[in-house]
Write a protein that holds these residues in place. Structure first.
Motif, PDB file in Angstrom:
ATOM      1  N   ARG A   1      60.610  28.234 -18.076  1.00  7.13           N
ATOM      2  CA  ARG A   1      59.997  29.116 -17.171  1.00  7.13           C
ATOM      3  C   ARG A   1      59.588  30.141 -17.721  1.00  7.13           C
ATOM      4  O   ARG A   1      58.631  31.057 -17.619  1.00  7.13           O
ATOM      5  CB  ARG A   1      61.088  29.748 -16.069  1.00  7.13           C
ATOM      6  N   THR A   2      60.157  30.723 -18.920  1.00  2.00           N
ATOM      7  CA  THR A   2      59.953  31.766 -19.821  1.00  2.00           C
ATOM      8  C   THR A   2      58.655  31.519 -20.488  1.00  2.00           C
ATOM      9  O   THR A   2      57.734  32.214 -20.699  1.00  2.00           O
ATOM     10  CB  THR A   2      60.974  32.041 -20.913  1.00  2.00           C
ATOM     11  N   LEU A   3      58.431  30.150 -21.240  1.00  2.16           N
ATOM     12  CA  LEU A   3      57.067  29.972 -21.977  1.00  2.16           C
ATOM     13  C   LEU A   3      55.944  29.953 -20.675  1.00  2.16           C
ATOM     14  O   LEU A   3      54.986  30.747 -20.961  1.00  2.16           O
ATOM     15  CB  LEU A   3      57.367  28.493 -22.275  1.00  2.16           C
ATOM     16  N   PHE A   4      56.303  29.604 -19.698  1.00  2.00           N
ATOM     17  CA  PHE A   4      55.197  29.599 -18.703  1.00  2.00           C
ATOM     18  C   PHE A   4      54.683  31.082 -18.326  1.00  2.00           C
ATOM     19  O   PHE A   4      53.468  31.439 -18.288  1.00  2.00           O
ATOM     20  CB  PHE A   4      55.356  28.808 -17.360  1.00  2.00           C
ATOM     21  N   THR A   5      55.664  32.000 -18.004  1.00  7.94           N
ATOM     22  CA  THR A   5      55.758  33.390 -17.590  1.00  7.94           C
ATOM     23  C   THR A   5      54.691  33.951 -18.942  1.00  7.94           C
ATOM     24  O   THR A   5      53.758  34.579 -18.747  1.00  7.94           O
ATOM     25  CB  THR A   5      57.063  34.027 -17.711  1.00  7.94           C
ATOM     26  N   ALA A   6      55.021  33.498 -20.142  1.00  6.43           N
ATOM     27  CA  ALA A   6      54.231  34.199 -21.204  1.00  6.43           C
ATOM     28  C   ALA A   6      52.852  33.724 -21.237  1.00  6.43           C
ATOM     29  O   ALA A   6      52.117  34.399 -21.456  1.00  6.43           O
ATOM     30  CB  ALA A   6      55.208  33.814 -22.616  1.00  6.43           C
ATOM     31  N   CYS A   7      52.721  32.367 -21.001  1.00  5.54           N
ATOM     32  CA  CYS A   7      51.441  31.979 -20.955  1.00  5.54           C
ATOM     33  C   CYS A   7      50.509  32.690 -19.784  1.00  5.54           C
ATOM     34  O   CYS A   7      49.334  33.292 -20.051  1.00  5.54           O
ATOM     35  CB  CYS A   7      51.282  30.536 -20.641  1.00  5.54           C
ATOM     36  N   ALA A   8      51.258  32.846 -18.821  1.00  5.72           N
ATOM     37  CA  ALA A   8      50.583  33.524 -17.569  1.00  5.72           C
ATOM     38  C   ALA A   8      50.137  34.905 -18.082  1.00  5.72           C
ATOM     39  O   ALA A   8      49.092  35.348 -17.635  1.00  5.72           O
ATOM     40  CB  ALA A   8      51.193  33.464 -16.321  1.00  5.72           C
ATOM     41  N   ALA A   9      51.176  35.564 -18.527  1.00  7.08           N
ATOM     42  CA  ALA A   9      50.968  37.140 -18.728  1.00  7.08           C
ATOM     43  C   ALA A   9      49.813  37.122 -19.556  1.00  7.08           C
ATOM     44  O   ALA A   9      48.845  38.018 -19.705  1.00  7.08           O
ATOM     45  CB  ALA A   9      52.104  37.617 -19.458  1.00  7.08           C
ATOM     46  N   TYR A  10      49.722  36.222 -20.976  1.00  2.23           N
ATOM     47  CA  TYR A  10      48.538  36.248 -21.767  1.00  2.23           C
ATOM     48  C   TYR A  10      47.432  35.951 -21.207  1.00  2.23           C
ATOM     49  O   TYR A  10      46.385  36.681 -21.449  1.00  2.23           O
ATOM     50  CB  TYR A  10      49.094  35.214 -23.053  1.00  2.23           C
ATOM     51  N   ALA A  11      47.396  34.940 -20.246  1.00  2.06           N
ATOM     52  CA  ALA A  11      45.805  34.623 -19.601  1.00  2.06           C
ATOM     53  C   ALA A  11      45.477  35.925 -18.830  1.00  2.06           C
ATOM     54  O   ALA A  11      44.128  36.058 -18.745  1.00  2.06           O
ATOM     55  CB  ALA A  11      46.052  33.596 -18.724  1.00  2.06           C
ATOM     56  N   TYR A  12      46.348  36.333 -18.127  1.00  3.97           N
ATOM     57  CA  TYR A  12      45.920  37.496 -17.071  1.00  3.97           C
ATOM     58  C   TYR A  12      45.384  38.669 -18.036  1.00  3.97           C
ATOM     59  O   TYR A  12      44.444  39.514 -17.638  1.00  3.97           O
ATOM     60  CB  TYR A  12      47.035  38.055 -16.339  1.00  3.97           C
TER      61      TYR A  12
ATOM     62  N   GLN B   1      51.534  24.362 -25.236  1.00  4.50           N
ATOM     63  CA  GLN B   1      52.522  24.642 -25.858  1.00  4.50           C
ATOM     64  C   GLN B   1      53.383  23.893 -25.878  1.00  4.50           C
ATOM     65  O   GLN B   1      54.415  23.660 -26.755  1.00  4.50           O
ATOM     66  CB  GLN B   1      52.801  26.128 -25.394  1.00  4.50           C
ATOM     67  N   ARG B   2      53.786  23.342 -24.526  1.00  4.17           N
ATOM     68  CA  ARG B   2      55.095  22.300 -24.363  1.00  4.17           C
ATOM     69  C   ARG B   2      54.788  21.271 -25.393  1.00  4.17           C
ATOM     70  O   ARG B   2      55.733  20.738 -25.971  1.00  4.17           O
ATOM     71  CB  ARG B   2      54.803  22.160 -22.982  1.00  4.17           C
ATOM     72  N   SER B   3      53.514  20.608 -25.404  1.00  4.55           N
ATOM     73  CA  SER B   3      53.317  19.450 -25.993  1.00  4.55           C
ATOM     74  C   SER B   3      53.411  19.566 -27.615  1.00  4.55           C
ATOM     75  O   SER B   3      54.060  18.631 -28.328  1.00  4.55           O
ATOM     76  CB  SER B   3      52.045  18.617 -25.906  1.00  4.55           C
ATOM     77  N   LEU B   4      53.107  20.988 -27.883  1.00  2.00           N
ATOM     78  CA  LEU B   4      53.447  21.382 -29.395  1.00  2.00           C
ATOM     79  C   LEU B   4      54.466  21.239 -29.739  1.00  2.00           C
ATOM     80  O   LEU B   4      55.192  20.852 -30.715  1.00  2.00           O
ATOM     81  CB  LEU B   4      52.554  22.494 -29.618  1.00  2.00           C
ATOM     82  N   ALA B   5      55.481  22.014 -28.752  1.00  2.00           N
ATOM     83  CA  ALA B   5      56.885  22.146 -29.166  1.00  2.00           C
ATOM     84  C   ALA B   5      57.413  20.656 -29.043  1.00  2.00           C
ATOM     85  O   ALA B   5      58.778  20.663 -29.732  1.00  2.00           O
ATOM     86  CB  ALA B   5      57.577  22.922 -27.857  1.00  2.00           C
ATOM     87  N   LEU B   6      57.281  19.878 -28.417  1.00  3.42           N
ATOM     88  CA  LEU B   6      57.906  18.378 -28.264  1.00  3.42           C
ATOM     89  C   LEU B   6      57.430  17.606 -29.628  1.00  3.42           C
ATOM     90  O   LEU B   6      57.991  16.489 -29.700  1.00  3.42           O
ATOM     91  CB  LEU B   6      57.462  17.671 -27.108  1.00  3.42           C
ATOM     92  N   GLU B   7      56.541  17.954 -30.269  1.00  2.00           N
ATOM     93  CA  GLU B   7      55.890  17.259 -31.496  1.00  2.00           C
ATOM     94  C   GLU B   7      57.346  17.392 -32.596  1.00  2.00           C
ATOM     95  O   GLU B   7      57.859  18.107 -32.623  1.00  2.00           O
ATOM     96  CB  GLU B   7      54.752  17.619 -32.096  1.00  2.00           C
ATOM     97  N   ILE B   8      57.312  16.070 -33.090  1.00  2.00           N
ATOM     98  CA  ILE B   8      58.438  15.879 -33.932  1.00  2.00           C
ATOM     99  C   ILE B   8      57.892  15.994 -35.438  1.00  2.00           C
ATOM    100  O   ILE B   8      56.887  15.358 -35.804  1.00  2.00           O
ATOM    101  CB  ILE B   8      59.331  14.499 -33.902  1.00  2.00           C
ATOM    102  N   GLU B   9      58.374  17.182 -36.064  1.00  2.00           N
ATOM    103  CA  GLU B   9      57.774  17.459 -37.461  1.00  2.00           C
ATOM    104  C   GLU B   9      58.408  16.866 -38.484  1.00  2.00           C
ATOM    105  O   GLU B   9      59.831  16.285 -38.371  1.00  2.00           O
ATOM    106  CB  GLU B   9      58.071  18.868 -37.822  1.00  2.00           C
ATOM    107  N   PRO B  10      57.649  16.182 -39.583  1.00  2.00           N
ATOM    108  CA  PRO B  10      58.155  15.267 -40.611  1.00  2.00           C
ATOM    109  C   PRO B  10      59.561  15.998 -41.404  1.00  2.00           C
ATOM    110  O   PRO B  10      59.593  17.062 -41.539  1.00  2.00           O
ATOM    111  CB  PRO B  10      56.970  15.069 -41.597  1.00  2.00           C
TER     112      PRO B  10
END
Length: 125
Positions: free
Chosen positions: A79-90, A116-125
């Motif tokens: 929810r925090t990530l979505f709120t930040a994305c929405a605030a940025y978009a507006y 952003q969600r898909s980037l956060a779920l990527e596993i880094e080597p």
């Protein structure tokens, strides 16, 4: 939430030193590796107890409680990530002076959230 582990078990777990978890306080292992070592130490202390069935049930209950709290924390973070994305978009559309509808801006915010969600779920080597 108060722990339901017997006092004897709690005392034996409290005796686990940092050297037992991560030798020489080197912190060469990640927090997740440290957590795994602590959980293993906890399982070993429970397995060597006198009332294994009760202790295992209590341990399973505690792990279930932790799992539920982690799921709740994940929902709050989403929810925090979505709120930040929405605030940025507006804010971006307001700064650029574009005349897009709320539906269009909301769709862009949802797309940004998914990226952003898909980037956060990527596993880094």
């Amino acid at each position: 939430m108060k722990s339901t582990l017997p006092v004897a078990r709690s005392a034996s777990l409290a005796k686990v030193r940092a050297d037992d978890v991560c030798p020489s306080h080197s912190f060469n292992c990640s927090l997740y590796a440290m957590l795994l070592k602590v959980i293993d130490a906890g399982f070993l202390s429970v397995l060597h107890g006198t009332d294994k069935e009760t202790d295992l049930a209590e341990l399973a209950h505690e792990i279930g409680a932790i799992s539920a709290r982690l799921a709740e924390a994940e929902r709050v973070l989403d929810r925090t990530l979505f709120t930040a994305c929405a605030a940025y978009a507006y804010a971006r559309h307001a700064a650029l002076g574009t005349k897009k509808s709320d539906e269009t801006i909301a769709a862009e915010a949802r797309a940004a959230f998914e990226r952003q969600r898909s980037l956060a779920l990527e596993i880094e080597p």
